[in-house]
Write a protein that holds these residues in place. Structure first.
Motif, short mmCIF file in Angstrom:
data_model
loop_
_atom_site.label_atom_id
_atom_site.label_comp_id
_atom_site.label_asym_id
_atom_site.label_seq_id
_atom_site.Cartn_x
_atom_site.Cartn_y
_atom_site.Cartn_z
N PHE A 1 0.84 -1.21 0.00
CA PHE A 1 0.00 0.00 0.00
C PHE A 1 0.87 1.26 0.00
CE2 PHE A 1 -3.54 -2.67 0.54
CZ PHE A 1 -4.70 -1.91 0.40
N SER A 2 1.94 1.24 0.78
CA SER A 2 2.83 2.39 0.82
C SER A 2 3.47 2.63 -0.55
CB SER A 2 3.90 2.19 1.88
OG SER A 2 4.69 3.34 2.01
N LEU A 3 3.88 1.55 -1.22
CA LEU A 3 4.51 1.67 -2.53
C LEU A 3 3.52 2.11 -3.61
CD1 LEU A 3 6.79 -1.51 -2.45
CD2 LEU A 3 7.53 0.89 -2.32
N ALA A 4 2.24 1.80 -3.40
CA ALA A 4 1.21 2.15 -4.38
C ALA A 4 0.85 3.63 -4.36
CB ALA A 4 -0.04 1.31 -4.14
N ILE A 5 1.26 4.33 -3.30
CA ILE A 5 0.96 5.76 -3.18
C ILE A 5 2.02 6.55 -3.94
CG2 ILE A 5 0.77 7.68 -1.56
CD1 ILE A 5 -0.27 5.62 0.51
N ASN A 6 1.58 7.28 -4.95
CA ASN A 6 2.47 8.07 -5.79
C ASN A 6 2.70 9.43 -5.13
OD1 ASN A 6 3.57 9.81 -7.75
ND2 ASN A 6 2.73 8.56 -9.40
N ARG A 7 3.82 9.56 -4.45
CA ARG A 7 4.11 10.78 -3.70
C ARG A 7 4.31 12.00 -4.60
NH1 ARG A 7 4.94 6.32 -1.30
NH2 ARG A 7 5.05 6.13 0.96
N GLU A 8 4.89 11.79 -5.77
CA GLU A 8 5.09 12.90 -6.70
C GLU A 8 3.74 13.47 -7.16
OE1 GLU A 8 6.77 10.06 -6.83
OE2 GLU A 8 8.82 10.76 -6.48
N GLU A 9 2.79 12.56 -7.43
CA GLU A 9 1.46 12.99 -7.87
C GLU A 9 0.72 13.73 -6.76
OE1 GLU A 9 -1.69 13.22 -10.75
OE2 GLU A 9 0.45 12.85 -10.89
N ILE A 10 0.85 13.24 -5.52
CA ILE A 10 0.22 13.92 -4.38
C ILE A 10 0.80 15.32 -4.23
CG2 ILE A 10 0.05 13.95 -1.86
CD1 ILE A 10 -0.28 10.90 -2.00
N ASN A 11 2.12 15.44 -4.35
CA ASN A 11 2.77 16.74 -4.25
C ASN A 11 2.25 17.69 -5.33
OD1 ASN A 11 4.64 18.73 -3.37
ND2 ASN A 11 6.11 18.04 -4.89
N LYS A 12 2.10 17.17 -6.54
CA LYS A 12 1.65 18.00 -7.67
C LYS A 12 0.18 18.41 -7.51
CE LYS A 12 0.81 17.58 -12.64
NZ LYS A 12 0.83 16.65 -13.77
N VAL A 13 -0.68 17.45 -7.25
CA VAL A 13 -2.13 17.70 -7.23
C VAL A 13 -2.58 18.42 -5.96
CG1 VAL A 13 -4.40 16.58 -7.22
CG2 VAL A 13 -2.61 15.75 -8.75
N MET A 14 -2.02 18.03 -4.82
CA MET A 14 -2.52 18.54 -3.54
C MET A 14 -1.70 19.70 -2.98
SD MET A 14 -5.12 16.60 -3.35
CE MET A 14 -5.75 17.40 -1.88
N PHE A 15 -0.42 19.81 -3.36
CA PHE A 15 0.46 20.79 -2.72
C PHE A 15 1.17 21.72 -3.71
CE2 PHE A 15 0.29 17.15 0.25
CZ PHE A 15 -0.26 17.79 1.34
N ASN A 16 0.67 21.77 -4.96
CA ASN A 16 1.22 22.68 -5.96
C ASN A 16 2.73 22.54 -6.15
OD1 ASN A 16 -1.34 24.13 -6.42
ND2 ASN A 16 -1.04 24.82 -4.31
#
Length: 199
Positions: free
Chosen positions: A81-96
């Motif tokens: 589950f941790s590996l399935a979370i795309n941190r780059e995408e979260i940074n882009k979509v949620m944190f500009n």
């Protein structure tokens, strides 16, 4: 020269609405403020009257797993589950794109004396990712270890959000998409306020 100045007092205003905060800053009713919105940063910087001081916030956002649940008591499932979370995408979509994606709990900018911690201690999830290029396979292994159906598409988990705002809903939807796309897992979301979430 900073030695020439001494502050006896700082007044800090707590203003929930970001537009109100930024208008206070723009009208010079306050001396400094915080925003991570590109449009505000651009507006202030275009005047030539503001300094944009970017620093690490020394904090990390994370998802916590309930290790007493039927699924997340298994470490392979938690890792998948941790590996399935795309941190780059979260940074882009949620944190500009204002943050560095975290692959370890200790954030960048945290020092041990004069040495940054992350410069000497590698981020553990990067190693985990290199060792497990297919998180779906890792998830299936964990399900087999538990004696469960190894097909992740037959798995449903519930995510508890620590807020009820539009931001919280957008974040939950993003997680839902990632888990479906990268693992095949169905995710339900529940939204509660922070005191309820803590309980």
């Amino acid at each position: 020269n900073s030695k020439e100045y001494k502050l006896d007092k700082i007044n800090m205003l707590i203003v929930a609405d970001e537009n109100s905060r930024m208008n206070l800053l723009a009208s010079k009713q306050v001396d400094m403020g915080y925003t991570d919105k590109p449009e505000w940063i651009k507006q202030f910087m275009s005047t030539g009257n503001f300094l944009n001081n970017r620093k690490y916030s020394l904090s990390t956002n994370y998802v916590a797993f309930n290790t007493t649940s039927k699924y997340f008591k298994n470490d392979k499932i938690r890792k998948a589950f941790s590996l399935a979370i795309n941190r780059e995408e979260i940074n882009k979509v949620m944190f500009n794109n204002n943050f560095d994606p975290a692959y370890g709990f200790v954030s960048k900018g945290m020092n041990i004396g004069d040495v940054e911690y992350r410069s000497i201690v590698p981020e553990p999830l990067k190693k985990l990712k290199a060792e497990n290029p297919d998180p779906k396979a890792l998830l299936s292994q964990g399900l087999v270890e538990l004696g469960m159906d190894p097909n992740p598409e037959n798995m449903t988990v519930t995510y508890l959000s620590s807020g009820t705002t539009p931001w919280s809903k957008k974040y939950s939807e993003l997680l839902q998409q990632m888990l479906k796309q990268n693992l095949g897992v169905n995710m339900l979301a529940e939204f509660v306020e922070w005191p309820v979430y803590q309980k």
